[in-house]
Design a protein around this motif. Structure first.
Motif, PDB file in Angstrom:
ATOM      1  N   PHE A   1       0.835  -1.201   0.000  1.00 40.26           N
ATOM      2  CA  PHE A   1       0.000   0.000   0.000  1.00 40.26           C
ATOM      3  C   PHE A   1       0.868   1.249   0.000  1.00 40.26           C
ATOM      4  N   LYS A   2       1.869   1.295   0.863  1.00 36.11           N
ATOM      5  CA  LYS A   2       2.723   2.481   0.959  1.00 36.11           C
ATOM      6  C   LYS A   2       3.500   2.722  -0.338  1.00 36.11           C
ATOM      7  N   MET A   3       3.924   1.642  -0.969  1.00 33.16           N
ATOM      8  CA  MET A   3       4.647   1.756  -2.237  1.00 33.16           C
ATOM      9  C   MET A   3       3.753   2.346  -3.327  1.00 33.16           C
ATOM     10  N   LEU A   4       2.525   1.851  -3.422  1.00 33.77           N
ATOM     11  CA  LEU A   4       1.596   2.353  -4.436  1.00 33.77           C
ATOM     12  C   LEU A   4       1.166   3.786  -4.138  1.00 33.77           C
ATOM     13  N   GLN A   5       0.939   4.111  -2.868  1.00 32.40           N
ATOM     14  CA  GLN A   5       0.557   5.469  -2.497  1.00 32.40           C
ATOM     15  C   GLN A   5       1.655   6.462  -2.856  1.00 32.40           C
ATOM     16  N   LYS A   6       2.900   6.124  -2.540  1.00 36.24           N
ATOM     17  CA  LYS A   6       4.025   7.010  -2.838  1.00 36.24           C
ATOM     18  C   LYS A   6       4.183   7.194  -4.349  1.00 36.24           C
ATOM     19  N   SER A   7       3.937   6.156  -5.098  1.00 38.51           N
ATOM     20  CA  SER A   7       4.040   6.251  -6.561  1.00 38.51           C
ATOM     21  C   SER A   7       2.967   7.172  -7.130  1.00 38.51           C
ATOM     22  N   LEU A   8       1.763   7.119  -6.584  1.00 37.62           N
ATOM     23  CA  LEU A   8       0.696   8.019  -7.020  1.00 37.62           C
ATOM     24  C   LEU A   8       1.044   9.468  -6.686  1.00 37.62           C
ATOM     25  N   GLU A   9       1.623   9.704  -5.527  1.00 38.73           N
ATOM     26  CA  GLU A   9       2.007  11.058  -5.132  1.00 38.73           C
ATOM     27  C   GLU A   9       2.975  11.683  -6.134  1.00 38.73           C
TER      28      GLU A   9
ATOM     29  N   SER B   1     -13.613  10.594  -8.930  1.00 43.52           N
ATOM     30  CA  SER B   1     -12.406  11.162  -8.335  1.00 43.52           C
ATOM     31  C   SER B   1     -12.498  11.146  -6.814  1.00 43.52           C
ATOM     32  N   ALA B   2     -11.329  11.167  -6.163  1.00 45.23           N
ATOM     33  CA  ALA B   2     -11.255  11.185  -4.703  1.00 45.23           C
ATOM     34  C   ALA B   2      -9.951  11.843  -4.283  1.00 45.23           C
ATOM     35  N   GLU B   3      -9.870  12.219  -3.012  1.00 46.32           N
ATOM     36  CA  GLU B   3      -8.633  12.770  -2.486  1.00 46.32           C
ATOM     37  C   GLU B   3      -7.638  11.638  -2.253  1.00 46.32           C
ATOM     38  N   LEU B   4      -6.374  11.887  -2.575  1.00 48.82           N
ATOM     39  CA  LEU B   4      -5.367  10.855  -2.413  1.00 48.82           C
ATOM     40  C   LEU B   4      -5.236  10.422  -0.959  1.00 48.82           C
ATOM     41  N   GLU B   5      -5.451  11.339  -0.037  1.00 49.45           N
ATOM     42  CA  GLU B   5      -5.351  10.978   1.382  1.00 49.45           C
ATOM     43  C   GLU B   5      -6.445   9.992   1.789  1.00 49.45           C
TER      44      GLU B   5
ATOM     45  N   THR C   1      -0.446  19.648  -5.474  1.00 50.03           N
ATOM     46  CA  THR C   1      -0.407  20.596  -4.366  1.00 50.03           C
ATOM     47  C   THR C   1       1.021  20.600  -3.826  1.00 50.03           C
ATOM     48  N   ASP C   2       1.713  21.734  -3.990  1.00 51.22           N
ATOM     49  CA  ASP C   2       3.110  21.847  -3.562  1.00 51.22           C
ATOM     50  C   ASP C   2       3.980  20.762  -4.189  1.00 51.22           C
ATOM     51  N   GLY C   3       3.750  20.503  -5.485  1.00 52.97           N
ATOM     52  CA  GLY C   3       4.574  19.543  -6.213  1.00 52.97           C
ATOM     53  C   GLY C   3       4.184  18.087  -6.040  1.00 52.97           C
ATOM     54  N   ILE C   4       3.200  17.810  -5.185  1.00 52.11           N
ATOM     55  CA  ILE C   4       2.744  16.434  -4.943  1.00 52.11           C
ATOM     56  C   ILE C   4       1.300  16.301  -5.390  1.00 52.11           C
TER      57      ILE C   4
END
Length: 238
Positions: free
Chosen positions: A36-44, A121-125, A154-157
């Motif tokens: 999960f953390k790997m995929l989340q970071k990749s989306l960011e 659509s949804a918020e990444l958080e 938002t701020d590059g992410i």
């Protein structure tokens, strides 16, 4: 070029054989898991996430569960994400199912199965909430393909995501249940419905990780949940 080559050349993907309790889906719906953390970071950082379940429905996809990152050549990916991927592949998902790739289609699904597509659509958080729903849906579907695309920086992410969920079944009740499960009150969404020979071209595009053209009024069921009324299936088929 077969499906396996498309996936290997365009991203980092983990596949496990079909089984009752999928580790892929269990890890993907767990916000504390490495996957999960790997995929989340990749989306960011602007890459996309692909999630697939294929329970012997289409020979265009490996039989089992697949999760991974569709790499964008114009975006970044952290060294940690790559190392985490290699670690997972070597320790948990080293038994790959490449032998499950074939050419063509299983003839059975072309006439008996229906395809429902939901786009929203949804918020990444809120990724954890969305992935939990997606994983829950897998329990009721023989085939699904989910593509998560990052939106709005938002701020590059990237701070938002767009989710496209493709659900294939011969049971219309299953499809309707899954559509309702993905809905959120007040959220704008698009939904499409396809049947018979209309499903094959879409699956073939997905197997090449291409985005099917869905902006078609003929197959649209709902555009905006707040401002539209549901069209009946009979009206759609006229």
């Amino acid at each position: 070029m077969n499906t396996r080559q498309f996936f290997e050349e365009k991203g980092l993907f983990l596949t496990e054989p079909q089984k009752e309790n999928s580790e892929v889906w269990g890890m993907f719906s767990d916000e504390d898991s490495t996957l999960f953390k790997m995929l989340q970071k990749s989306l960011e950082h602007g890459n996309e996430v692909i999630l697939i379940k294929n329970q012997g429905i289409s020979s265009l996809f490996p039989n089992g569960s697949t999760a991974g990152i569709l790499l964008n050549e114009k975006r970044d990916i952290s060294c940690k994400s790559v190392l985490d991927f290699l670690s997972l592949k070597g320790s948990r998902f080293n038994a790959q199912t490449g032998q499950c790739y074939y050419g063509g289609f299983y003839s059975a699904y072309q006439e008996k199965r229906f395809l429902s597509v939901s786009r929203y659509s949804a918020e990444l958080e809120k990724l954890g909430e969305e992935t939990e729903k997606i994983a829950e849906n897998q329990k009721f579907l023989p085939f699904s393909f989910t593509r998560i695309t990052p939106k709005n920086k938002t701020d590059g992410i990237f701070s938002e995501i767009q989710i496209e969920s493709y659900s294939l079944s011969e049971n219309l009740y299953q499809l309707k249940r899954c559509e309702q499960f993905l809905r959120k009150p007040g959220r704008e969404s698009e939904e499409y419905f396809f049947q018979t020979g209309k499903t094959a071209p879409i699956l073939e595009r997905l197997s090449k990780i291409e985005i099917p053209v869905l902006d078609d009024e003929t197959h649209r069921v709902v555009r905006n949940r707040e401002n539209s009324t549901q069209k009946t299936m009979e009206e759609k088929q006229k």
